[in-house]
Write a protein that holds these residues in place. Sequence first.
Motif: not given
Lengths: 113, 113
Positions: B32, B36, B46, B89, B93, B97-101, B103-104
């Motif tokens: 995913y 942002y 988002l 940004f 994810r 799918g563990n919701n840990r993002l 980021f650049g």
Amino acid sequence: DAGVTQSPTHLIKTRGQQVTLRCSPKSGHDTVSWYQQALGQGPQFIFQYYEEEERQRGNFPDRFSGHQFPNYSSELNVNALLLGDSALYLCASTLGQINTEAFFGQGTRLTVV
Amino acid sequence: QQQVKQSPQSLIVQKGGISIINCAYENTAFDYFPWYQQFPGKGPALLIAIRPDVSEKKEGRFTISFNKSAKQFSLHIMDSQPGDSATYFCAARGPYGNNRLAFGKGNQVVVIP
């Protein structure tokens, strides 16, 4: 519908001190993640709490710890503060641990002097 | 290790022009890819997101293009407005799918009238 709220908005601490930051998730959300955003950088994942337990952790030392309460709110604690801990600390909430959209709070700006 | 790399670092665009920001990722298990938008003193919000089984997604003036084989995705802002001036940004994810993002580092976009 209240979004993610964090407190305080700004904080100044002295090197070596301890700090506690607070987060209330978006209504209906049960999972809280914390991120550290240094100036000019993207957020870095610290850890995630679900069902009052730490479920995942990023590459941060044990000086960073957290807690989640039965009402899903969360605290981030940092011990023995270093100058390098100065950053914007962001809380993000989701519904569940997987495959859901993250909503961020406005952050707490921590300055260590 | 930077798992998501963003370019260019900053961008100046004339009002009405097109802003294009590129991202590259490393981990093929990411599932995913959100973008942002962040204004000074605020948390990331988002903007638009895409899954790897889709090559393009459009929402209003914002479009994500996704190239799975190249492990790259980009954000296009059409008809750029001064109110779009912010830091953008890209993130990824997961995995799984563990919701840990991840980021650049962010891209500052300035839209001049």
